[in-house]
Motif scaffolding. Structure first.
Motif, PDB file in Angstrom:
ATOM      1  N   ASP A  38       4.897 -27.287  -5.105  1.00  0.00           N
ATOM      2  CA  ASP A  38       3.931 -26.988  -6.166  1.00  0.00           C
ATOM      3  C   ASP A  38       2.639 -27.773  -5.962  1.00  0.00           C
ATOM      4  OD1 ASP A  38       5.756 -25.303  -7.320  1.00  0.00           O
ATOM      5  OD2 ASP A  38       6.381 -26.713  -8.884  1.00  0.00           O
ATOM      6  N   TYR A  42      -1.104 -26.372  -5.702  1.00  0.00           N
ATOM      7  CA  TYR A  42      -2.184 -26.874  -6.553  1.00  0.00           C
ATOM      8  C   TYR A  42      -3.385 -27.309  -5.722  1.00  0.00           C
ATOM      9  CZ  TYR A  42      -4.836 -29.898  -9.644  1.00  0.00           C
ATOM     10  OH  TYR A  42      -5.852 -30.478 -10.351  1.00  0.00           O
ATOM     11  N   ASN A  48      -5.460 -24.848 -13.692  1.00  0.00           N
ATOM     12  CA  ASN A  48      -4.866 -25.651 -14.766  1.00  0.00           C
ATOM     13  C   ASN A  48      -3.385 -25.340 -14.963  1.00  0.00           C
ATOM     14  OD1 ASN A  48      -7.164 -27.079 -15.330  1.00  0.00           O
ATOM     15  ND2 ASN A  48      -7.891 -25.623 -16.863  1.00  0.00           N
ATOM     16  N   THR A  49      -2.994 -24.097 -14.739  1.00  0.00           N
ATOM     17  CA  THR A  49      -1.576 -23.758 -14.906  1.00  0.00           C
ATOM     18  C   THR A  49      -0.723 -24.478 -13.869  1.00  0.00           C
ATOM     19  OG1 THR A  49      -1.855 -21.785 -13.535  1.00  0.00           O
ATOM     20  CG2 THR A  49      -2.051 -21.499 -15.918  1.00  0.00           C
ATOM     21  N   ASP A  50      -1.252 -24.582 -12.646  1.00  0.00           N
ATOM     22  CA  ASP A  50      -0.516 -25.311 -11.612  1.00  0.00           C
ATOM     23  C   ASP A  50      -0.439 -26.800 -11.951  1.00  0.00           C
ATOM     24  OD1 ASP A  50       0.027 -23.081 -10.097  1.00  0.00           O
ATOM     25  OD2 ASP A  50      -1.736 -23.313  -8.808  1.00  0.00           O
ATOM     26  N   LYS A  51      -1.500 -27.334 -12.538  1.00  0.00           N
ATOM     27  CA  LYS A  51      -1.486 -28.747 -12.913  1.00  0.00           C
ATOM     28  C   LYS A  51      -0.462 -29.004 -14.017  1.00  0.00           C
ATOM     29  CE  LYS A  51      -4.397 -32.670 -13.759  1.00  0.00           C
ATOM     30  NZ  LYS A  51      -4.504 -33.420 -12.542  1.00  0.00           N
ATOM     31  N   ASP A  52      -0.373 -28.088 -14.985  1.00  0.00           N
ATOM     32  CA  ASP A  52       0.631 -28.218 -16.041  1.00  0.00           C
ATOM     33  C   ASP A  52       2.041 -28.139 -15.465  1.00  0.00           C
ATOM     34  OD1 ASP A  52      -1.372 -28.426 -17.903  1.00  0.00           O
ATOM     35  OD2 ASP A  52      -1.293 -26.305 -18.476  1.00  0.00           O
ATOM     36  N   LYS A  53       2.214 -27.247 -14.507  1.00  0.00           N
ATOM     37  CA  LYS A  53       3.514 -27.111 -13.852  1.00  0.00           C
ATOM     38  C   LYS A  53       3.889 -28.406 -13.128  1.00  0.00           C
ATOM     39  CE  LYS A  53       5.912 -23.806 -10.883  1.00  0.00           C
ATOM     40  NZ  LYS A  53       5.759 -22.639 -10.017  1.00  0.00           N
ATOM     41  N   GLN A  55       2.836 -31.458 -13.917  1.00  0.00           N
ATOM     42  CA  GLN A  55       3.137 -32.483 -14.921  1.00  0.00           C
ATOM     43  C   GLN A  55       4.554 -32.308 -15.473  1.00  0.00           C
ATOM     44  OE1 GLN A  55       1.590 -35.140 -15.715  1.00  0.00           O
ATOM     45  NE2 GLN A  55      -0.373 -34.806 -14.728  1.00  0.00           N
ATOM     46  N   ASN A  56       4.934 -31.060 -15.746  1.00  0.00           N
ATOM     47  CA  ASN A  56       6.288 -30.802 -16.250  1.00  0.00           C
ATOM     48  C   ASN A  56       7.339 -31.160 -15.208  1.00  0.00           C
ATOM     49  OD1 ASN A  56       5.303 -29.886 -18.683  1.00  0.00           O
ATOM     50  ND2 ASN A  56       5.284 -27.742 -18.048  1.00  0.00           N
ATOM     51  N   SER A  59       7.648 -34.976 -14.974  1.00  0.00           N
ATOM     52  CA  SER A  59       8.377 -35.582 -16.096  1.00  0.00           C
ATOM     53  C   SER A  59       9.877 -35.323 -15.983  1.00  0.00           C
ATOM     54  CB  SER A  59       7.838 -35.082 -17.430  1.00  0.00           C
ATOM     55  OG  SER A  59       8.105 -33.716 -17.586  1.00  0.00           O
TER      56      SER A  59
END
Length: 93
Positions: A38, A42, A48-53, A55-56, A59
């Motif tokens: 991922d 990115y 931004n969707t890749d960045k959110d992916k 981050q998830n 975590s």
């Protein structure tokens, strides 16, 4: 083969712990590979969707590493090193 009750119990505990260790270690490896792929996506797209992916994914990896540390699958420094390496990769992207 074990000859007394405590030795038989230790064999059962060792099997249980071995399964638990394999689960945590293989899950962390799998999620790390997914995170790295991922991350490459990115770097190309910068969306931004890749960045959110990312981050998830990070975590969830952190969560598994922390649980593995709590159950003595990982040493404290090993867990910290794995988390630090992933954070540095994300920051560099």
């Amino acid at each position: 083969m074990a000859n007394n009750k405590s030795a038989k119990k230790r064999i059962l505990i060792t099997k249980r712990n071995n399964l638990q260790n394999r689960f945590y270690k293989s899950s962390v490896r799998t999620l790390t590979k997914r995170f790295l792929s991922d991350l490459e996506t990115y770097k190309i797209s910068q969306s931004n969707t890749d960045k959110d992916k990312l981050q998830n994914g990070l975590s969830s990896i952190y969560s598994l590493i922390d649980k593995g540390y709590k159950k003595n699958v990982y040493h404290k420094n090993t867990a910290a090193r794995k988390k630090s390496k992933l954070a540095a990769l994300l920051k560099a992207a």
